[in-house]
Design an enzyme around this catalytic site. Structure first.
Site: not given
Length: 330
Positions: A8-9, A12, A15, A193
């Site tokens: 996933t991701g 960029s 990832g 976060y």
């Protein structure tokens, strides 16, 4: 038979670097790029196949901050594959990060300066918002969307005869003090976060406790301090230009400054080669870089207990029930 890796991701940052490095390790993999932006994913796919023509690369569109998107993508994956060997749960956000200038200057003249830069502890706050699913955006993107993805993909992941691995992108910034079972989405705090990454650590431990007997193993990784799209917006470009030489020097005193996504993937690639049964579920694997630029993997015992991890897991299951009822009504 090709091993299948879902990332996933993948379009960029960490990832993308991970996909490139995995194909350097084994160019006969099938890498599935799980991304929000299909056009970016298509460009990445073309680039990967140009460099590794023996590989297979596919794309599934998914937005982990949207549960209907997660469920649609999961259904598509179950139609395409019989099993997934590795799932890298890497997509994440740090929205509108704000630098605490007072904490920065106080830290610069304290004994904790290296620790401060290594973990960003106390330096960053974020402005969170509520998604269309009625959840806090950071929590849904970094934790809950991936949790639902795992739940949906369970038939592809649980095979006792041949284990599958979940590998989460966590952080050294995962602070116990920023997480509370009474507010798992961190709706009343300013560091969502950090809270979400601590939640990832808890979830990984709980998943091992509940799924190891069924052939599914989970690990967490910190890629280190890097300059990526996520972190570059924290400070003006001129400030980064001034800070980078200092950060390069700090690498001689602390191993967390990996600086580039390529270096940051060191622990993620290392785990690709490990037997999951041999890994300690309470250990976080850290990408590390020496002052001279050599990469290696360090380990850190996570600051958590298994009872809290199990309580958090049960909270997620309850939240899942409520959310699925809401989705069915829409």
């Amino acid at each position: 038979m090709r091993k299948v890796v879902l990332v996933t991701g993948a379009s960029s940052g960490v990832g993308l670097a991970l996909c490139k490095r995995l194909l350097e390790e084994d160019d006969e993999l099938h890498v599935c790029l799980a991304c929000r932006n299909v056009s970016k994913a298509e460009a990445v796919s073309a680039d990967l196949l140009a460099s590794h023509p023996a590989a297979e690369v596919s794309i599934v569109q998914v937005d982990v901050s949207n549960l209907q998107s997660v469920i649609r993508a999961s259904s598509e994956l179950k139609q395409r594959f019989q099993r997934l060997d590795y799932v890298y749960l890497n997509a994440g956000i740090m929205p509108n990060p704000q630098l605490n200038i007072k904490a920065l200057f106080c830290g610069l003249f304290s004994r904790k300066v290296i620790h401060m830069f290594s973990t960003a502890e106390g330096l960053l706050t974020q402005e969170d918002k509520v998604t269309a699913d009625g959840l806090q955006e950071v929590f849904e993107t970094n934790v809950f969307g991936h949790f639902i993805l795992i739940q949906e993909l369970e038939p592809l992941l649980c095979h006792r005869d041949s284990p599958s691995q979940l590998i989460w992108t966590s952080s050294r910034n995962a602070r116990k003090s920023n997480f509370h079972l009474e507010d798992i989405q961190h709706s009343r705090g300013q560091e969502p976060y950090s809270s979400s990454k601590y939640a990832v650590d808890l979830l990984s431990v709980a998943l091992n406790r509940n799924f190891n007997p069924r052939g599914l193993y989970s690990s967490v990784v910190c890629p280190g301090t890097m300059v990526t799209n996520m972190t570059y917006g924290i400070l003006p470009p001129l400030v980064w230009t001034l800070l980078l030489p200092i950060i390069w020097l700090l690498r001689f005193f602390a191993n967390a400054f990996t600086l580039t996504p390529y270096n940051g993937t060191e622990a993620l690639v290392w785990l690709f080669h490990q037997k999951p049964e041999s890994l300690n579920p309470l250990t976080k694997y850290l990408s590390a870089t020496t002052g001279f630029g050599s990469n290696y993997v360090a380990t850190q015992k996570m600051d958590l207990d298994e009872d809290t991890a199990e309580k958090f897991y049960q909270n997620l299951l309850e939240l899942e029930k409520r959310v699925r009822v809401t989705i069915q009504k829409t």
